[in-house]
Design a protein around this motif. Sequence first.
Motif, mmCIF file in Angstrom:
data_model
loop_
_atom_site.group_PDB
_atom_site.id
_atom_site.type_symbol
_atom_site.label_atom_id
_atom_site.label_comp_id
_atom_site.label_asym_id
_atom_site.label_seq_id
_atom_site.Cartn_x
_atom_site.Cartn_y
_atom_site.Cartn_z
ATOM 1 N N SER A 284 -12.465 4.078 -8.597
ATOM 2 C CA SER A 284 -11.640 3.430 -9.614
ATOM 3 C C SER A 284 -10.208 3.348 -9.144
ATOM 4 O O SER A 284 -9.676 4.310 -8.566
ATOM 5 N N ALA A 285 -9.581 2.208 -9.402
ATOM 6 C CA ALA A 285 -8.154 2.083 -9.074
ATOM 7 C C ALA A 285 -7.327 3.036 -9.930
ATOM 8 O O ALA A 285 -6.485 3.784 -9.434
ATOM 9 N N THR A 286 -7.570 3.024 -11.221
ATOM 10 C CA THR A 286 -6.750 3.824 -12.129
ATOM 11 C C THR A 286 -7.005 5.319 -11.984
ATOM 12 O O THR A 286 -6.096 6.128 -12.147
ATOM 13 N N MET A 289 -7.167 5.748 -7.035
ATOM 14 C CA MET A 289 -6.160 5.185 -6.133
ATOM 15 C C MET A 289 -5.103 4.439 -6.936
ATOM 16 O O MET A 289 -4.955 3.221 -6.842
ATOM 17 N N THR A 292 -2.553 1.388 -6.129
ATOM 18 C CA THR A 292 -2.919 -0.031 -6.122
ATOM 19 C C THR A 292 -2.456 -0.727 -7.396
ATOM 20 O O THR A 292 -2.322 -1.950 -7.417
ATOM 21 N N LEU A 293 -2.220 0.038 -8.454
ATOM 22 C CA LEU A 293 -1.740 -0.521 -9.713
ATOM 23 C C LEU A 293 -0.253 -0.286 -9.920
ATOM 24 O O LEU A 293 0.425 -1.091 -10.546
ATOM 25 N N ARG A 298 -2.002 -2.587 -1.148
ATOM 26 C CA ARG A 298 -3.377 -3.062 -1.002
ATOM 27 C C ARG A 298 -4.130 -2.093 -0.100
ATOM 28 O O ARG A 298 -3.772 -1.904 1.067
ATOM 29 N N GLY A 318 -13.429 -0.958 -10.765
ATOM 30 C CA GLY A 318 -13.898 0.398 -10.999
ATOM 31 C C GLY A 318 -14.753 0.521 -12.236
ATOM 32 O O GLY A 318 -15.021 -0.454 -12.943
ATOM 33 N N ASP A 325 -8.574 -2.288 -14.207
ATOM 34 C CA ASP A 325 -9.072 -1.368 -13.183
ATOM 35 C C ASP A 325 -9.695 -2.179 -12.045
ATOM 36 O O ASP A 325 -10.906 -2.191 -11.837
ATOM 37 N N ILE A 327 -9.350 -3.086 -7.943
ATOM 38 C CA ILE A 327 -8.828 -2.634 -6.659
ATOM 39 C C ILE A 327 -8.259 -3.797 -5.867
ATOM 40 O O ILE A 327 -7.274 -3.661 -5.144
ATOM 41 N N THR A 351 -3.111 10.133 -2.414
ATOM 42 C CA THR A 351 -4.248 9.569 -3.133
ATOM 43 C C THR A 351 -5.069 10.700 -3.744
ATOM 44 O O THR A 351 -5.233 10.779 -4.958
#
Length: 392
Positions: A284-286, A289, A292-293, A298, A318, A325, A327, A351
């Motif tokens: 998941s981005a949120t 990682m 990324t948000l 990137r 994600g 969410d 990526i 991260t």
Amino acid sequence: MHQWTEASGRLERFRLLDAHRLPSPCFVVDEVAVEENLKILNKVQEASGAKVLAALKAFSMWSLGPLVGKYLSGTCASGVHEARLGREYYGGEVHTYSAAFSEADLKAVLKVSDHVVFNSPAQWKRFRPLCAPYRDVKFGLRVNPQHSEGTVALYDPSAPFSRLGTPRASIQPGDLEGLSGLHFHNLCEQDFPPLERTLKAFEEKFGDLLKGMQWVNFGGGHHITRPGYQVEALISLVKEFSSKRKLQVYLEPGEAIAYHSGVLVAEVLDVMHNGMPIAILDTSATCHMPDTLEMPYRAQIIGAGEPGAQPHTYRLGGQSCLAGDVIGDYSFARPLEIGQRLVFEDMAYYTMVKTTTFNGVRLPSIAIWNSVNDTIRVVREFGYEDFKGRLS
């Protein structure tokens, strides 16, 4: 067993890693690459006389604490929990700085720290009586050189109205009484020239305050282990400054310790279509990682390209309920398949330390890979109790 040459790209090694040998999602750190970074940092210590500290805010994988402690002079912490981790697992000196200490936290910090750095003269004056019994602890002040080197605003301690560090105009006579050093920090994954310019600005503004001091901390953000970094110039600068000022210099890189040493393995759970192909991953981005948000970052994926660069483009998202969410959009040579593993590059620092359990999304496991003998150790897996334990 793999034989690597000096020219071998560290992340290239992960192309040979069988990602299906790992749980998913999973952070995988190559201990061989970490040790290569540590040897470079140790060279800086030995040649310059500086002491290099591991910044735990960037990379606090304490399973590798003994390896880090073998090469570096200690750790720097941003609060009591990191300070305890440094004391328990890394060895060497523990330096602790916080934008503001509570009395309870400072009491705990004083028990495990060798240096304690305050963010303002007001905090030092307030807590000086509390610090007085700790005669073996050295105390310092973080100053703001008010010299920006163009990093992303979110990460720029010298941005206008910054709360990090005291500007020169706010230091009054008597404010530094009892302190033995100054600390500045304004870099973010940058090479030598920004440090050189920052040090010049620091000396112009604060040089008169260095008389009688014992040490200066040049902070972090130094990309010392990146190919092309001007290591010899850094060594010369530190030697010249130390000789001129008769002070001990500290450096506290975080990303440089784990640079190009780790990845995040994720699995494709589903593929759907809504205007374009969309792949849902078990990461998941949120949650896993967030950079990324939070900033224009990137994440790179081994074997993937920019949208349209290869025949099959997907939006990668994600598992969480957050609509954003996402990526990013990536292209692949072949269609993605359910169960396929994707490997996100350079995911060891800034991260792993930022993961959350939002939505109860499972935290990635943590594994150590040895890229020379191709052995894998899964050192931590997470589950329901880790999610539950953060709540009540």
